[in-house]
Write a protein that holds these residues in place. Structure first.
Motif, short mmCIF file in Angstrom:
data_model
loop_
_atom_site.label_atom_id
_atom_site.label_comp_id
_atom_site.label_asym_id
_atom_site.label_seq_id
_atom_site.Cartn_x
_atom_site.Cartn_y
_atom_site.Cartn_z
N LEU A 198 -3.75 0.48 6.93
CA LEU A 198 -2.64 -0.25 6.32
C LEU A 198 -3.09 -1.57 5.68
CD1 LEU A 198 0.12 0.26 9.05
CD2 LEU A 198 0.00 1.35 6.79
N ALA A 199 -4.30 -2.02 6.02
CA ALA A 199 -4.81 -3.28 5.48
C ALA A 199 -5.69 -3.07 4.25
CB ALA A 199 -5.59 -4.03 6.55
N LYS A 200 -5.82 -1.85 3.78
CA LYS A 200 -6.66 -1.58 2.62
C LYS A 200 -6.20 -2.39 1.41
CE LYS A 200 -8.94 2.91 2.89
NZ LYS A 200 -9.04 4.24 2.26
N GLY A 201 -7.16 -3.04 0.77
CA GLY A 201 -6.84 -3.82 -0.43
C GLY A 201 -6.46 -5.25 -0.15
N TRP A 202 -6.66 -5.74 1.07
CA TRP A 202 -6.23 -7.10 1.38
C TRP A 202 -7.06 -8.15 0.62
CZ3 TRP A 202 -9.32 -10.96 3.18
CH2 TRP A 202 -10.55 -10.58 3.76
N GLN A 246 -6.41 1.48 -2.81
CA GLN A 246 -5.23 1.95 -2.09
C GLN A 246 -4.80 3.38 -2.46
OE1 GLN A 246 -2.30 -1.12 -2.90
NE2 GLN A 246 -2.95 -2.35 -1.16
N THR A 247 -5.09 3.81 -3.68
CA THR A 247 -4.53 5.08 -4.13
C THR A 247 -5.56 6.15 -4.50
OG1 THR A 247 -4.41 4.36 -6.46
CG2 THR A 247 -2.51 3.87 -5.06
N SER A 248 -6.85 5.82 -4.48
CA SER A 248 -7.88 6.81 -4.83
C SER A 248 -8.78 7.06 -3.63
CB SER A 248 -8.72 6.32 -6.02
OG SER A 248 -7.91 6.11 -7.15
N PRO A 249 -8.47 8.08 -2.82
CA PRO A 249 -9.26 8.39 -1.63
C PRO A 249 -10.74 8.60 -1.96
CG PRO A 249 -7.24 9.68 -1.66
CD PRO A 249 -7.36 9.03 -3.00
N GLY A 250 -11.60 7.96 -1.18
CA GLY A 250 -13.03 8.12 -1.38
C GLY A 250 -13.64 7.22 -2.43
N PHE A 251 -12.82 6.51 -3.19
CA PHE A 251 -13.37 5.66 -4.26
C PHE A 251 -14.13 4.48 -3.67
CE2 PHE A 251 -13.18 2.13 -7.26
CZ PHE A 251 -13.69 2.72 -8.40
N ALA A 252 -13.47 3.71 -2.85
CA ALA A 252 -14.06 2.54 -2.18
C ALA A 252 -13.06 2.04 -1.16
CB ALA A 252 -14.40 1.44 -3.18
N SER A 253 -13.57 1.39 -0.14
CA SER A 253 -12.67 0.86 0.90
C SER A 253 -12.65 -0.66 0.93
CB SER A 253 -13.07 1.39 2.28
OG SER A 253 -14.42 1.03 2.57
N LEU A 262 0.83 -1.21 0.00
CA LEU A 262 0.00 0.00 0.00
C LEU A 262 0.86 1.25 0.00
CD1 LEU A 262 -3.23 0.76 1.90
CD2 LEU A 262 -1.26 2.19 2.41
N VAL A 263 1.85 1.31 0.90
CA VAL A 263 2.73 2.49 0.97
C VAL A 263 3.55 2.60 -0.31
CG1 VAL A 263 4.65 3.55 2.22
CG2 VAL A 263 2.79 2.44 3.48
N LYS A 264 3.99 1.48 -0.85
CA LYS A 264 4.76 1.50 -2.10
C LYS A 264 3.94 2.09 -3.24
CE LYS A 264 4.45 -1.74 -4.79
NZ LYS A 264 3.65 -2.06 -6.02
N CYS A 265 2.67 1.67 -3.36
CA CYS A 265 1.79 2.20 -4.41
C CYS A 265 1.57 3.71 -4.23
CB CYS A 265 0.45 1.47 -4.41
SG CYS A 265 0.51 -0.20 -5.08
N ARG A 266 1.39 4.14 -3.00
CA ARG A 266 1.16 5.57 -2.75
C ARG A 266 2.42 6.40 -3.02
NH1 ARG A 266 -2.92 5.49 2.56
NH2 ARG A 266 -4.70 4.66 1.38
N LEU A 267 3.57 5.83 -2.74
CA LEU A 267 4.82 6.51 -3.09
C LEU A 267 4.94 6.69 -4.61
CD1 LEU A 267 7.62 4.95 -0.84
CD2 LEU A 267 7.23 7.38 -1.22
N GLN A 268 4.48 5.69 -5.34
CA GLN A 268 4.60 5.72 -6.80
C GLN A 268 3.69 6.77 -7.43
OE1 GLN A 268 3.74 1.61 -7.69
NE2 GLN A 268 5.89 1.00 -7.65
N VAL A 269 2.51 6.98 -6.84
CA VAL A 269 1.55 7.89 -7.47
C VAL A 269 1.54 9.29 -6.85
CG1 VAL A 269 0.06 5.97 -8.14
CG2 VAL A 269 -0.38 7.15 -5.98
N ASP A 270 2.11 9.45 -5.65
CA ASP A 270 2.10 10.77 -5.00
C ASP A 270 3.32 10.90 -4.08
OD1 ASP A 270 1.52 13.23 -3.99
OD2 ASP A 270 -0.44 12.71 -3.15
N GLN A 271 4.50 11.01 -4.69
CA GLN A 271 5.73 11.08 -3.90
C GLN A 271 5.83 12.39 -3.13
OE1 GLN A 271 9.51 10.77 -5.97
NE2 GLN A 271 10.31 9.47 -4.32
#
Length: 356
Positions: free
Chosen positions: A112-116, A184-191, A81-90
């Motif tokens: 931290l468990a989003k997208g499991w 993981q990377t689009s806030p508000g889209f879905a959890s 999750l953190v890796k993906c967020r680093l990639q799209v919004d460093q």
């Protein structure tokens, strides 16, 4: 096709040396003594649960792939999750540790468990195809090449078999990967996956699940080719130059340690080879309506290396654990586990004849 695969498995130069010798039509009175088994090289019964290359063997290898990929990828969801967020919004997440700090501050530990869920289901499906089809294609291509060529060009065989397997594995993974990255990377889209997948279907149709398939192939096929070929060759080299005794004299535990070490070495190379495409996939699934080429241009060369350090840590650990679990499942299910390939006797004789 399946009949040819079974025949290929029986004649494969990569089969286990402990394969049982069987007579198709023994003459009357010339059969084996009742209660006695005949095996190649007079080896004792090794207790395999099935024949190497049988449909049962391929099916059980697929189960090993499900367990190895599904569990390991789910285990490292926070790092992913953190890796993906680093990639799209460093600009916001800056580095690995800052990314964890910001995520926990904004969403709590549960964030931290989003997208499991899409990770578990998606990579389980991918693992089934990746490992199961790899075993199928490895046997099939080896039979096409013949015993001597399969040994001489074994690295190319590993590359071809793994690329073929990953082609199908990514088709199974793509819909779940699209949902995971959105969560993981689009806030508000879905959890949750239950909310994400219907929304993607409603807004983008079936194409929304597969718009990342081509860059996924670009990421995963080189990754898998490196993962399998590097692993196979590393195991071969470790037993030849590092392990102080032959594989046949190593315990199952010692063999699994070699498996883990070879898996980690392969994982480091895998991460580096596939990272640019991984960044493009993350950014592409976040940016609706964009193409892979547009994303690559906007990122630039240096931008496609964002998040490399956490990915090396993640992929190195993942690959080592996957091979450890996969080999462990083979041990637990008593599947045939062929040793590193050795030069066929016919090829040795030809080389000796040339040297004389």
């Amino acid at each position: 096709m399946f009949a040819s695969l079974l025949e290929a498995a029986k004649n494969s130069p990569l089969r286990t040396p402990f394969t049982k010798v069987q007579c198709d039509t023994p003459a009357k009175g010339s059969g084996p003594v009742v209660g006695r088994q005949i095996q190649a090289a007079a080896t004792p019964d090794n207790g395999d649960s099935c024949e190497f290359g049988s449909m049962k063997y391929f099916a059980l290898c697929s189960i090993g792939g499900v367990l190895s990929c599904g569990t390991t990828h789910t285990f490292v969801v926070p790092l992913d999750l953190v890796k993906c967020r680093l990639q799209v919004d460093q600009a916001k997440y800056k580095n690995l540790f800052h990314g964890f700090k910001v995520t926990v501050a904004e969403e709590g530990m549960r964030g931290l468990a989003k997208g499991w869920a899409p990770t578990l289901y998606g990579y389980s499906a991918q693992g089934l195809c990746k490992f199961g089809f790899y075993e199928v294609f490895k046997v099939y291509y080896a039979n096409l090449l013949g015993e001597e060529n399969a040994y001489l060009y074994r690295t190319w065989l590993y590359l071809a078999a793994s690329a073929s397997a990953e082609f199908f594995a990514d088709i199974a993974l793509a819909p779940f990967e699209a949902a995971k990255v959105k969560i993981q990377t689009s806030p508000g889209f879905a959890s949750t996956m239950r909310a994400a997948m219907p929304r993607i279907m409603k807004e983008e149709g079936v194409a929304g699940f597969y718009k990342g398939l081509v860059p996924l192939w670009m990421r995963q096929i080189p990754y898998t080719m490196m993962k399998f070929a590097c692993f196979e060759k590393t195991v071969e080299l470790l037993y030849k130059h590092v392990v102080p005794k032959p594989r046949s004299e190593c315990s199952k535990g010692e063999q699994l340690v070699v498996t883990f070490a070879a898996g980690y070495i392969a994982g480091v190379f895998c991460a580096i080879v596939s990272h640019p495409a991984d960044v493009v996939v993350s950014k592409l699934n976040q940016a609706k309506g964009s193409t892979a080429l547009q994303v690559a241009k906007s990122l630039g060369f240096m931008g496609m290396w964002n998040g490399l350090t956490p990915r090396i840590i993640m992929i190195g650990t993942l690959t080592a654990l996957q091979w450890f679990i996969y080999d462990g499942v083979k041990v637990a299910l008593a599947l045939p586990r062929p040793p590193p390939p050795e030069m066929p006797a016919s090829l040795k004789a030809k080389l000796e004849a040339k040297s004389q």
